[in-house]
Scaffold this active site. Structure first.
Site, PDB file in Angstrom:
ATOM      1  N   ARG A  11       7.662  -1.270   7.954  1.00  0.00           N
ATOM      2  CA  ARG A  11       7.248  -0.126   7.131  1.00  0.00           C
ATOM      3  C   ARG A  11       6.945   1.105   8.009  1.00  0.00           C
ATOM      4  NH1 ARG A  11       2.575   0.311   2.557  1.00  0.00           N
ATOM      5  NH2 ARG A  11       3.902   0.394   0.739  1.00  0.00           N
ATOM      6  N   LYS A  32     -10.203  -0.905  -1.452  1.00  0.00           N
ATOM      7  CA  LYS A  32      -9.096  -1.867  -1.359  1.00  0.00           C
ATOM      8  C   LYS A  32      -8.583  -1.772   0.073  1.00  0.00           C
ATOM      9  CE  LYS A  32      -4.491  -2.698  -3.354  1.00  0.00           C
ATOM     10  NZ  LYS A  32      -3.518  -2.120  -4.296  1.00  0.00           N
ATOM     11  N   ASP A  66      -5.975  -2.839   2.754  1.00  0.00           N
ATOM     12  CA  ASP A  66      -4.606  -3.363   2.764  1.00  0.00           C
ATOM     13  C   ASP A  66      -4.124  -3.659   4.189  1.00  0.00           C
ATOM     14  OD1 ASP A  66      -2.182  -4.080   1.649  1.00  0.00           O
ATOM     15  OD2 ASP A  66      -1.855  -2.185   0.606  1.00  0.00           O
ATOM     16  N   ASP A  98      -5.062   4.630  -4.965  1.00  0.00           N
ATOM     17  CA  ASP A  98      -4.358   3.778  -4.000  1.00  0.00           C
ATOM     18  C   ASP A  98      -3.770   4.623  -2.876  1.00  0.00           C
ATOM     19  OD1 ASP A  98      -2.270   1.558  -3.136  1.00  0.00           O
ATOM     20  OD2 ASP A  98      -3.596   0.586  -4.562  1.00  0.00           O
ATOM     21  N   ASP A 111       1.617  -8.657  -5.060  1.00  0.00           N
ATOM     22  CA  ASP A 111       2.242  -7.411  -5.491  1.00  0.00           C
ATOM     23  C   ASP A 111       3.128  -7.644  -6.706  1.00  0.00           C
ATOM     24  OD1 ASP A 111       1.121  -5.585  -3.876  1.00  0.00           O
ATOM     25  OD2 ASP A 111       2.779  -5.410  -2.467  1.00  0.00           O
ATOM     26  N   ASN A 163      -0.120  -4.192   5.699  1.00  0.00           N
ATOM     27  CA  ASN A 163       1.246  -4.267   5.174  1.00  0.00           C
ATOM     28  C   ASN A 163       2.354  -4.630   6.153  1.00  0.00           C
ATOM     29  OD1 ASN A 163       1.200  -3.792   2.313  1.00  0.00           O
ATOM     30  ND2 ASN A 163       0.198  -1.872   2.832  1.00  0.00           N
TER      31      ASN A 163
HETATM   32  C1  DGJ Z   1       0.651  -3.018  -0.895  1.00  0.00           C
HETATM   33  C2  DGJ Z   1      -0.347  -3.363  -1.956  1.00  0.00           C
HETATM   34  O1  DGJ Z   1      -0.316  -4.704  -2.252  1.00  0.00           O
HETATM   35  C3  DGJ Z   1      -0.070  -2.499  -3.179  1.00  0.00           C
HETATM   36  O2  DGJ Z   1      -0.929  -2.867  -4.220  1.00  0.00           O
HETATM   37  C4  DGJ Z   1      -0.261  -1.070  -2.789  1.00  0.00           C
HETATM   38  O3  DGJ Z   1      -1.595  -0.842  -2.433  1.00  0.00           O
HETATM   39  C5  DGJ Z   1       0.676  -0.713  -1.640  1.00  0.00           C
HETATM   40  N1  DGJ Z   1       0.517  -1.633  -0.543  1.00  0.00           N
HETATM   41  C6  DGJ Z   1       0.411   0.681  -1.157  1.00  0.00           C
HETATM   42  O4  DGJ Z   1       1.148   0.988  -0.047  1.00  0.00           O
END
Ligand code: DGJ
Length: 749
Positions: A443, A476, A478, A366, A548, A480
């Site tokens: 973030r 994966k 992401d 990750d 999450d 955020n």
């Molecule tokens: C948010 C994701 O949903 C988590 O599973 C993880 O990958 C974090 N970001 C990492 O910053």
């Protein structure tokens, strides 16, 4: 499937389950006539009643006909400002500042199959699986040409709708609103279901009576979001999980959206959905056009489960693409909750060794493998491996996983840039921001301006470079933070209203290029969990990290809510450690495992720290899951009980294999209760005449109520006809323990 009667102007879209009827009236207006159970023929047993309604004015051509007003006409793509006061489907501002236009019917086409929508995710179909009706409308002054698209699929209760709006005039205009679809239902005797939520608490179902006036579920966040979902259902008051009429609407769109209902003065209900018109502007030069995203419209006479079956079918077979579409997904271990940013080659290799021993199939690395990222303050955009943590680079960690017989996966967050990054220092103008105001952070990162081709090329190049230099089987992806200050340094002022939409279109371009050039990689999308769980993302990436929040109890509602629209195979679901990292709860391993088995199964914990006893339990869960995985992931799914029904204390999910041979039933009781009612579970969709044997039973462990041990009501080894299981049901042995989980597996004989 699509018939047109020239005499009456009726278009009848029909399959075995459903009819959808529209009609051209007065040679001009496109009227909504019917949507529901299939009709042999539409002969108009319910003609539209024209009544002189005060304050409902007449269009010029009907000045002397006071019973005719667009204000009351049930329509398919209504305008505003020209006698209809309800929510419009579109709005434009012409060069002279006015917003009045008049769309009249022009012509139609019927095509086999389903045309693609350029640059957009959309449902697809073979020629024999669907038929598409294109209706062309034109503005009476020639300023607009609009094409409404309706696709009906064979064998599923879904209509896909979208709209293309072209500036057919000689002057530039501003598109202020462009809904994907609109329609008017004849009454308002409905409840409305929305999915609301927040980060780590996605897709809670809320059911409320539809009220007079306008109600909206919408995102203004630049993403479909955790807070709402691009989905709406209207259901008859007596409708429930298995019975009653339900209309479901879901958008194939990952950006901000709006789904509105308006119950107007005479009790009819308008439904309008698409890109959120708030802040949306699109500049159209003569000859330019705008294509809206697609909306999926489902009619179900069999309640919410029926609606979900149709959504699941269309998502599984007409949205998700690629080699993993019909293939069971690997069991993974993800190092996020195991190590967070604190990992190195040795820790990853230990995880891999332990994973292999337990039967896990994929190791996922990750966040934190790139730049100088030790926490979430830096390095997004610098997609270069951190050799301080991974001495042998990505090649090393991927190959050591492969050597152990595991696949290897990697996390990215390509749409972002950290302020503390080489990328930001080199290209400060690549982040979305207002030119003369300070930036806003989420973030410590900014959202990249994906409306720019140079930014998109950078992302495609840097992600592909990694995928091409290390043996990576899974990604994966992401996202955020949400958009703020969504302005682009590259676009002129009159196009700044396009940035939020262009961002999503830019994302789709990037995803198309990366996923198509790497067809063997399994992609999972993520946005701080399930903040972008929508059909648009699933077109590119066949699974999504659901939340999450990995707590099993929270997952009962998150996954039940998600299943209203999305099938289990699209939901990432992992077993995590206790006390749980999000809510601190301690739950039995079996409960965590059974909750996660509903989706694409995995572990998100330091498996190397488990006791031998725990490892043995995990081995048995993985062995069980591997046996039932085809049923869980490729079969049909039914909600029997959810935290949104009854007392909210129970959840029951049923999975039926495609061939009907295997049935898996899982039941959870969240809190033990005194003086409790006993629970009977009635199975769904079995063959009444077939015999089913209970081949495996996993009871909850706790204090047995009758002192005879919790196997006293075990049915293991016994056989029953389908009718008994469906109509009489099975009894859940009462056990006094919190967080109880049970599983039964049935084999058809
Ligand atoms: C948010 C994701 O949903 C988590 O599973 C993880 O990958 C974090 N970001 C990492 O910053």
């Amino acid at each position: 499937m699509i018939q047109y009667d020239e005499k009456t102007g009726v278009f009848h879209l029909r399959n075995e389950q459903m009819s959808y009827v529209l009609q051209v009236v007065r040679g001009r207006y496109l009227m909504h006539r019917y949507w529901g159970r299939p009709l042999r023929a539409f002969r108009d047993s319910r003609p539209f009643q024209q009544i002189d309604r005060a304050f409902s004015p007449q269009p010029a051509a009907y000045e002397n006909e006071r019973t005719f007003s667009l204000d009351v006409l049930p329509q398919e793509y209504p305008s505003y400002g020209h006698t209809d006061y309800r929510i419009p489907a579109y709005e434009v501002r012409l060069k002279d500042g006015t917003t009045t236009t008049e769309l009249f019917y022009k012509s139609y086409e019927i095509q086999q199959g389903k045309p693609a929508l350029p640059g957009l995710p959309a449902s697809y179909a073979e020629d024999n699986e669907a038929e598409t009706l294109l209706i062309h409308l034109e503005d009476s002054k020639g300023k607009l040409a609009v094409c409404l698209s309706y696709t009906i699929f064979a064998g599923t209760n879904v209509i896909a709708r979208s709209t293309k709006i072209e500036n057919s005039g000689t002057e530039a205009l501003e598109l202020l609103n462009a809904a994907s679809f609109a329609l008017d239902l004849p009454d308002h005797d409905y409840d409305r279901i929305n999915l609301w939520g927040g980060h780590a608490s996605e897709r809670n179902m809320e059911r409320v009576p539809l009220m007079h006036g306008i109600e909206e579920s919408a995102s203004r966040r630049g993403a479909s979001s955790h807070q709402t979902s691009p989905f709406l259902a209207l259901l008859r008051r007596d409708a429930g999980e298995t019975q009653g009429d339900v209309y479901g609407f879901a958008l194939v769109w990952s950006g901000e959206f709006s789904l509105k209902t308006e119950v107007e003065q005479f009790g009819t209900t308008r439904v309008v959905g698409g890109i959120n018109p708030f802040e949306f502007r699109w500049h159209l030069e003569p000859g330019e056009s705008f294509q809206t995203p697609e909306a999926l419209l489902v009619y179900s006479p069999e309640g919410l489960n029926g609606m979900s079956q149709s959504f699941h079918e269309v998502v599984r077979h007409h949205i998700v693409r690629g080699k993993y579409r019909d293939v069971v997904r690997p069991i993974l271990v993800n190092n996020w909750e195991a190590t967070y940013f604190d990992f190195d080659d040795a820790k990853m290799d230990n995880l891999a060794a332990c994973a292999k021993d337990l039967g896990i199939e994929l190791l996922v690395l990750d966040d934190g493998w790139f730049g100088k990222r030790e926490d979430d303050n830096s390095s997004l955009g610098d997609w270069v491996v951190n050799t301080g943590k991974l001495k042998e680079g990505l090649q090393g960690v991927a190959e050591s996983a492969h050597k152990r017989g595991l696949k290897f996966g990697l996390w990215f967050e390509p749409e972002m840039v950290s302020v503390d990054s080489d990328l930001y220092r080199a290209h400060p103008d690549w982040g979305l921001k207002a030119p003369s105001y300070p930036v806003s952070f989420g973030r410590h990162q900014l959202v990249l301006d994906l409306s720019r081709a140079d930014v998109r090329d950078y992302i495609v190049d840097s992600v592909c470079k990694i995928l091409d230099t290390a043996p990576i089987d899974y990604v994966k992806w992401d996202f955020n933070r949400h958009l703020t200050d969504a302005f682009s340094a590259k676009l002129p002022p009159e196009r700044q209203g396009e940035v939020r939409t262009r961002f999503v279109l830019g994302l789709y371009d990037v995803l198309e290029r990366i996923t198509q050039s790497h067809p063997d990689v399994l992609f999972e999308s993520c946005s701080g969990g399930g903040g972008r769980f929508d059909a648009g993302m699933l077109y590119y990436m066949p699974q999504t990290w659901t939340s999450d929040d990995t707590d099993a109890i929270c997952r009962f509602s998150i996954q039940s809510g998600t299943s209203l629209v999305f099938p289990p195979i699209t939901m990432g679901a992992h077993v995590s450690v206790t006390p749980n990292h999000q809510v601190g709860r301690v739950t039995p391993m079996q409960t965590r495992a059974f909750a996660a088995m509903m989706g694409c199964y995995g572990y998100e914990m330091d498996i190397t720290r488990m006791s031998e006893e725990e490892k043995a339990e995990v081995r048995s869960h993985i062995a069980l899951y591997k046996k039932i995985r085809p049923t869980m992931q490729l079969g049909r799914f039914y909600r029997l009980l959810t935290p949104f029904s009854g007392t909210g204390n129970e959840t029951a999910w049923e999975f039926v294999s495609r061939d009907g041979q295997e049935i898996v039933l899982i039941y959870f009781k969240t809190l033990a209760t005194p003086a409790t009612e006993l629970r009977t579970l009635k199975l769904e969709q079995l063959d009444a005449a077939a015999e089913y044997e209970v081949t495996s039973y996993s009871p909850a462990r706790g204090l047995s109520h009758d002192g005879a041990g919790n196997r006293s009501l075990s049915l293991e080894g016994k056989s029953f006809y389908g009718d008994e299981l469906m109509y009489s049901g099975i009894e859940v042995p009462k056990i006094d323990t919190d967080f109880a989980a049970y599983m039964w597996v049935f084999e058809r004989k």
